[in-house]
Design a protein around this motif. Structure first.
Motif, mmCIF file in Angstrom:
data_model
loop_
_atom_site.group_PDB
_atom_site.id
_atom_site.type_symbol
_atom_site.label_atom_id
_atom_site.label_comp_id
_atom_site.label_asym_id
_atom_site.label_seq_id
_atom_site.Cartn_x
_atom_site.Cartn_y
_atom_site.Cartn_z
ATOM 1 N N ALA A 297 81.724 -16.279 -51.610
ATOM 2 C CA ALA A 297 81.747 -15.000 -50.887
ATOM 3 C C ALA A 297 81.882 -13.828 -51.843
ATOM 4 C CB ALA A 297 82.888 -15.002 -49.877
ATOM 5 N N GLY A 298 81.051 -12.823 -51.672
ATOM 6 C CA GLY A 298 81.118 -11.608 -52.471
ATOM 7 C C GLY A 298 80.399 -11.672 -53.800
ATOM 8 N N ALA A 299 79.944 -12.852 -54.216
ATOM 9 C CA ALA A 299 79.259 -12.972 -55.503
ATOM 10 C C ALA A 299 77.856 -12.391 -55.418
ATOM 11 C CB ALA A 299 79.186 -14.438 -55.921
ATOM 12 N N ILE A 300 77.449 -11.685 -56.451
ATOM 13 C CA ILE A 300 76.097 -11.152 -56.541
ATOM 14 C C ILE A 300 75.419 -11.866 -57.698
ATOM 15 C CG2 ILE A 300 74.693 -9.115 -57.009
ATOM 16 C CD1 ILE A 300 76.970 -7.444 -55.795
ATOM 17 N N ASP A 301 74.260 -12.430 -57.425
ATOM 18 C CA ASP A 301 73.545 -13.157 -58.460
ATOM 19 C C ASP A 301 72.049 -13.098 -58.207
ATOM 20 O OD1 ASP A 301 73.537 -14.674 -60.860
ATOM 21 O OD2 ASP A 301 75.331 -15.713 -60.179
ATOM 22 N N GLN A 302 71.258 -13.770 -59.051
ATOM 23 C CA GLN A 302 69.810 -13.667 -59.041
ATOM 24 C C GLN A 302 69.133 -14.163 -57.761
ATOM 25 O OE1 GLN A 302 69.796 -16.030 -62.618
ATOM 26 N NE2 GLN A 302 68.669 -14.419 -63.679
ATOM 27 N N ILE A 303 69.635 -15.246 -57.197
ATOM 28 C CA ILE A 303 68.970 -15.951 -56.101
ATOM 29 C C ILE A 303 69.876 -15.980 -54.872
ATOM 30 C CG2 ILE A 303 67.969 -18.173 -55.410
ATOM 31 C CD1 ILE A 303 66.462 -16.958 -57.766
ATOM 32 N N LYS A 304 69.282 -15.817 -53.681
ATOM 33 C CA LYS A 304 70.033 -15.956 -52.434
ATOM 34 C C LYS A 304 69.451 -17.127 -51.661
ATOM 35 C CE LYS A 304 71.811 -12.559 -50.421
ATOM 36 N NZ LYS A 304 73.116 -12.233 -49.937
ATOM 37 N N ILE A 305 70.338 -18.016 -51.187
ATOM 38 C CA ILE A 305 69.908 -19.216 -50.462
ATOM 39 C C ILE A 305 69.634 -18.880 -49.004
ATOM 40 C CG2 ILE A 305 70.614 -21.503 -49.679
ATOM 41 C CD1 ILE A 305 72.279 -21.744 -52.233
ATOM 42 N N PHE A 306 68.472 -19.297 -48.524
ATOM 43 C CA PHE A 306 68.095 -19.128 -47.122
ATOM 44 C C PHE A 306 68.282 -20.414 -46.329
ATOM 45 C CE2 PHE A 306 67.137 -14.954 -47.190
ATOM 46 C CZ PHE A 306 66.052 -14.507 -46.452
ATOM 47 N N GLY A 307 68.198 -21.558 -46.982
ATOM 48 C CA GLY A 307 68.375 -22.825 -46.275
ATOM 49 C C GLY A 307 67.776 -23.981 -47.043
ATOM 50 N N LEU A 308 68.020 -25.146 -46.526
ATOM 51 C CA LEU A 308 67.494 -26.379 -47.108
ATOM 52 C C LEU A 308 66.003 -26.497 -46.790
ATOM 53 C CD1 LEU A 308 68.541 -28.875 -48.657
ATOM 54 C CD2 LEU A 308 68.960 -29.964 -46.446
ATOM 55 N N THR A 309 65.262 -27.140 -47.669
ATOM 56 C CA THR A 309 63.842 -27.354 -47.449
ATOM 57 C C THR A 309 63.587 -28.060 -46.114
ATOM 58 O OG1 THR A 309 61.815 -28.323 -48.372
ATOM 59 C CG2 THR A 309 63.831 -29.583 -48.670
ATOM 60 N N ARG A 310 62.416 -27.890 -45.582
ATOM 61 C CA ARG A 310 62.011 -28.598 -44.363
ATOM 62 C C ARG A 310 61.403 -29.963 -44.687
ATOM 63 N NH1 ARG A 310 65.142 -25.309 -42.264
ATOM 64 N NH2 ARG A 310 64.397 -23.529 -41.075
ATOM 65 N N ASP A 311 61.261 -30.259 -45.983
ATOM 66 C CA ASP A 311 60.697 -31.530 -46.437
ATOM 67 C C ASP A 311 61.763 -32.615 -46.360
ATOM 68 O OD1 ASP A 311 59.609 -33.681 -47.791
ATOM 69 O OD2 ASP A 311 59.333 -32.624 -49.688
ATOM 70 N N PRO A 312 61.636 -33.581 -45.453
ATOM 71 C CA PRO A 312 62.676 -34.600 -45.294
ATOM 72 C C PRO A 312 62.886 -35.489 -46.525
ATOM 73 C CG PRO A 312 60.738 -35.147 -43.988
ATOM 74 C CD PRO A 312 60.510 -33.780 -44.546
ATOM 75 N N ASP A 313 61.927 -35.512 -47.436
ATOM 76 C CA ASP A 313 62.059 -36.336 -48.644
ATOM 77 C C ASP A 313 62.907 -35.678 -49.728
ATOM 78 O OD1 ASP A 313 60.507 -38.403 -47.604
ATOM 79 O OD2 ASP A 313 58.637 -37.529 -48.380
ATOM 80 N N ASN A 314 63.376 -34.447 -49.493
ATOM 81 C CA ASN A 314 64.161 -33.736 -50.502
ATOM 82 C C ASN A 314 65.343 -32.994 -49.892
ATOM 83 O OD1 ASN A 314 62.628 -34.124 -53.101
ATOM 84 N ND2 ASN A 314 60.996 -33.375 -51.777
ATOM 85 N N GLN A 315 65.940 -33.556 -48.841
ATOM 86 C CA GLN A 315 67.038 -32.905 -48.126
ATOM 87 C C GLN A 315 68.411 -33.528 -48.364
ATOM 88 O OE1 GLN A 315 65.750 -33.126 -44.019
ATOM 89 N NE2 GLN A 315 64.869 -31.082 -44.121
#
Length: 192
Positions: A149-167
Motif C-alpha cells: 500500500a502506498g508504494a509507487i513503482d514502474q508497473i501496476k498490476i491489473f490481474g492474473l493472466t486469463r491463460d489457465p496454463d500460467n495462473q
C-alpha cells in the motif's frame, strides 16, 4: 501444477486498459548510434539526451516496450528492420515502441509472493533479466515484488493472466496483466 512459461518475455502488449483492442500503433523514438542493444518487448526509457535505452529497475521515465527497430545497415547501406534494436553504428536508428499509456501488457514473474486478487492494484519494479540472445533477442524483464500500500513503482498490476496454463501463483512463472505506472507519457513524472 507448474506454469507453462519458463522464461521471461518482457512486456508483451495485450490490449488497452479501457478494454478497446490494442491497435499496434507504435511511436518512433531515436536510438543513439552505437548505444547498447535493446531486446524485443524490453521496457524502454527516455534519456535526458532525447535518445532511448533499456530501463533499469529504478527508471521512472519509461515510455513502453520495444516492438522493433529500423536503421540503415552500415555494412550493406540497405534499410533494415529488426525485431530488436542492435548495438550498431547507424545515425538513423529509430525504435518502434508500444508507447500508448493505456496499453495493458502481460508480464511473467519468478515470485510466489503475488496473490490473486490480493496483488491487484499493487505497484512493482521490473527485474532486469538476461534476454534470450541470438537469434530472437527477447527481453528477460520480469515482474518484481509488490511494494504494498502506498508504494509507487514502474508497473501496476491489473490481474492474473486469463491463460489457465500460467495462473499458478504458488510456483514460479505466473503471468500477470499490468500497465506502466511510471510512464513519461501518462502521469506527473518529473522532466529529465
Amino acid at each position: 501444477m507448474a506454469n507453462q512459461s519458463t522464461t521471461g518475455f518482457g512486456l508483451r502488449p495485450l490490449r488497452n486498459a479501457d478494454q478497446s483492442l490494442h491497435s499496434g500503433g507504435l511511436g518512433e523514438w531515436k536510438k543513439a548510434s552505437g548505444s547498447a542493444a535493446i531486446n524485443h518487448h524490453e521496457l524502454v526509457q527516455l534519456q535526458a539526451t532525447g535518445y532511448v535505452l533499456s530501463s533499469t529497475t529504478t527508471t521512472s521515465n519509461n515510455i513502453g516496450s520495444l516492438n522493433g527497430s529500423f536503421y540503415t545497415d552500415p555494412t550493406t547501406s540497405k534499410p533494415t528492420w529488426s525485431n530488436y534494436a542492435p548495438s550498431i553504428a547507424a545515425s538513423d536508428h529509430v525504435c518502434l515502441i508500444n508507447d500508448d499509456p493505456r496499453t495493458m501488457f502481460e508480464m511473467r514473474t519468478q515470485l510466489t509472493s503475488l496473490t490473486d486478487p490480493g496483488s491487484v492494484g499493487d505497484c512493482c519494479p521490473i527485474v532486469v533479466g538476461t534476454g534470450s540472445g541470438s537469434p530472437n533477442y527477447i527481453s528477460g524483464n520480469l515482474l518484481g515484488a509488490a511494494g504494498g500500500a502506498g508504494a509507487i513503482d514502474q508497473i501496476k498490476i491489473f490481474g492474473l493472466t486469463r491463460d489457465p496454463d500460467n495462473q499458478d501463483v504458488s510456483v514460479s512463472g505466473s503471468i500477470w496483466r499490468v500497465i506502466l505506472n511510471e510512464n513519461m507519457l501518462a502521469n506527473g513524472v518529473a522532466g529529465i
